[in-house]
Write an enzyme that holds these catalytic residues in place. Structure first.
Site, mmCIF file in Angstrom:
data_model
loop_
_atom_site.group_PDB
_atom_site.id
_atom_site.type_symbol
_atom_site.label_atom_id
_atom_site.label_comp_id
_atom_site.label_asym_id
_atom_site.label_seq_id
_atom_site.Cartn_x
_atom_site.Cartn_y
_atom_site.Cartn_z
ATOM 1 N N THR A 74 19.424 -38.530 -1.148
ATOM 2 C CA THR A 74 19.127 -38.375 -2.283
ATOM 3 C C THR A 74 20.020 -37.639 -2.952
ATOM 4 O OG1 THR A 74 16.787 -38.220 -1.682
ATOM 5 C CG2 THR A 74 17.237 -37.246 -3.768
ATOM 6 N N ASP B 250 21.691 -39.523 -6.364
ATOM 7 C CA ASP B 250 21.218 -38.934 -7.508
ATOM 8 C C ASP B 250 21.836 -37.721 -8.008
ATOM 9 O OD1 ASP B 250 19.272 -40.872 -7.087
ATOM 10 O OD2 ASP B 250 17.481 -39.398 -7.250
ATOM 11 N N GLU C 93 0.810 -1.025 0.054
ATOM 12 C CA GLU C 93 0.027 0.147 -0.094
ATOM 13 C C GLU C 93 1.029 1.265 0.036
ATOM 14 O OE1 GLU C 93 -0.069 -2.744 1.986
ATOM 15 O OE2 GLU C 93 -1.626 -2.768 3.167
ATOM 16 N N THR D 101 12.878 -39.520 4.502
ATOM 17 C CA THR D 101 12.436 -38.296 4.767
ATOM 18 C C THR D 101 10.907 -37.997 4.924
ATOM 19 O OG1 THR D 101 14.532 -37.647 3.646
ATOM 20 C CG2 THR D 101 13.011 -35.896 4.241
ATOM 21 N N GLY E 218 14.291 -38.727 0.101
ATOM 22 C CA GLY E 218 13.568 -39.986 -0.286
ATOM 23 C C GLY E 218 12.505 -40.464 0.822
ATOM 24 N N LEU F 209 18.015 -29.640 -7.916
ATOM 25 C CA LEU F 209 17.060 -29.131 -7.195
ATOM 26 C C LEU F 209 16.840 -27.622 -7.627
ATOM 27 C CD1 LEU F 209 17.691 -30.571 -3.507
ATOM 28 C CD2 LEU F 209 16.421 -31.449 -5.401
ATOM 29 N N ARG G 96 14.543 -25.289 -13.516
ATOM 30 C CA ARG G 96 14.682 -24.902 -14.918
ATOM 31 C C ARG G 96 13.838 -25.600 -15.845
ATOM 32 N NH1 ARG G 96 17.006 -29.245 -13.146
ATOM 33 N NH2 ARG G 96 17.089 -31.364 -14.080
ATOM 34 N N CYS H 194 -1.818 -3.261 7.452
ATOM 35 C CA CYS H 194 -1.033 -3.380 8.650
ATOM 36 C C CYS H 194 -1.329 -2.003 9.493
ATOM 37 C CB CYS H 194 0.432 -3.752 8.766
ATOM 38 S SG CYS H 194 1.566 -2.713 8.237
ATOM 39 N N CYS I 49 0.798 0.729 7.364
ATOM 40 C CA CYS I 49 0.057 0.995 6.168
ATOM 41 C C CYS I 49 -1.243 1.788 6.286
ATOM 42 C CB CYS I 49 -0.306 -0.216 5.384
ATOM 43 S SG CYS I 49 1.211 -0.942 4.735
#
Ligand code: AOF
Ligand code: ZN
Length: 329
Positions: free
Chosen positions: A198, A202, A52, A310, A307, A206, A209, A76, A85
């Site tokens: 993981t 792998d 605002e 988790t 994995g 993360l 893209r 607020c 605000c």
């Protein structure tokens, strides 16, 4: 145009702040005169002006008593990192305010609406409340439960498998499902979380893209790695690529000082959290992740990608709000 349309525009603007507002809310505001938007703004970052204030200051606004200010969160009324605000709304003589949802922050929580009404402002709302609460589900969770909004993303074959019988990784999702999970899951979260297993098996990036870059957001999500005994290979993508300053390694207390120093030298963040049995003490982890400190402004939502250990830890702790299962061939 009706109220919902203006509120949807606020939400669109608000979402431009995703990833930059830290543990705060995503907020957008539009000013409407005779049915048309004449000014708009959003809260662009932690500690920056609220939507605002940004709006009225940016446009050197001169009030017209018919003008209506739309904002997806109740204005607020507290003095935080920036002035209230409600003050600037009253100062500039705005007479009509439409809000999307009540602010769950106990410093505001209805009091912003009250202050405006007491001072003669016509305040209407909530408008499109479900959508407003959906956008700011992370912020609501942090303010009301002290933890981020947690989404578990699981992938499994139609038969229910998540790995090959010998435990080696199995590519389950189609390229189209991967695009979907980058676009609708990863870019909608402040952070992507995995266990160190993981990373070791792998070496994932993360990132987002496949969403065509950041998909409208201006900052990449954090990458959180749960690693109690600091097993992360120093050659992993998440600690070597050019986004490594967005990687947070969560490890336990009193562990591998030299390795921690090496990671920190690279710009990687390392959070030390006590263990509770074999898992991290989750309330401590949430506190650390949702509390701003230094350059880190906190997060409000987490996508847990696995994995399986988790996932189980989060399920057992009851720390989860949503579960998305992608079923592969
Ligand atoms: C608004 N408009 O654009 C935002 C609001 O630390 P501060 O001073 O930035 O205050 C953060 C709190 O302010 C946050 O918890 C929420 O209650 C409100 N955020 N309010 O009127 C805004 N971002
Ligand atoms: Zn404010």
């Amino acid at each position: 145009m009706n109220e919902e349309c203006f509120m949807h525009r606020c939400l669109h603007l608000a979402a431009l702040g995703r990833g930059n507002v830290g543990n705060g809310a995503m907020v957008g505001a539009v000013l409407v005169r005779h049915g048309s938007i004449i000014a708009e703004a959003y809260h662009s970052g932690f500690g920056k002006p609220h939507a605002e204030r940004e709006l009225v200051e940016k446009f050197e606004y001169n009030s017209n008593s018919d003008d209506v200010l739309y904002v997806n969160l109740e204005p607020c009324c507290h003095r935080g990192k920036t002035p209230p605000c409600t003050e600037i709304i009253l100062e500039r003589g705005i007479k009509h305010v439409v809000f999307g949802m009540v602010d769950p922050d106990p410093r505001v929580s209805g009091k912003g609406i009250e202050v405006l009404r007491k001072n003669g402002v016509d305040v209407r709302g909530p408008v499109s409340r479900a959508l407003c609460e959906r956008l700011n589900r992370g912020f609501i969770s942090v303010r009301t439960k002290g933890r981020p909004w947690i989404t578990l993303k699981r992938v499994q074959t139609k038969a229910g498998a998540i790995a090959n019988p010998d435990g080696t990784p199995l590519k389950i999702t189609s390229p189209e499902q991967d695009v979907l999970s980058h676009t609708f899951l990863r870019t909608q979260s402040d952070a992507i979380l995995v266990g160190v297993g993981t990373i070791i098996s792998d070496d994932p990036r993360l990132d987002v893209r496949l969403a065509g870059g950041l998909n409208g957001r201006l900052a990449a999500p954090y990458r959180i790695i749960l690693d109690p005994t600091l097993r992360i290979p120093l050659s992993s993508r998440v600690v070597t690529d050019d986004q490594r300053q967005k990687t947070i390694i969560v490890t336990s207390n009193d562990i591998g000082r030299e390795k921690i120093a090496e990671l920190q030298d690279r710009g990687v963040m390392v959070f030390q959290i006590p263990l509770n049995g074999k898992n991290f003490d989750l309330p401590e982890l949430w506190k650390k992740l949702t509390t701003p400190s230094g350059e880190f402004h906190g997060i409000t939502s987490v996508l847990v990608e696995g994995g399986s250990k988790t996932w189980e830890a989060f399920r057992e702790a009851g720390s989860l709000d949503e579960e998305v299962v992608l079923v592969g061939a």
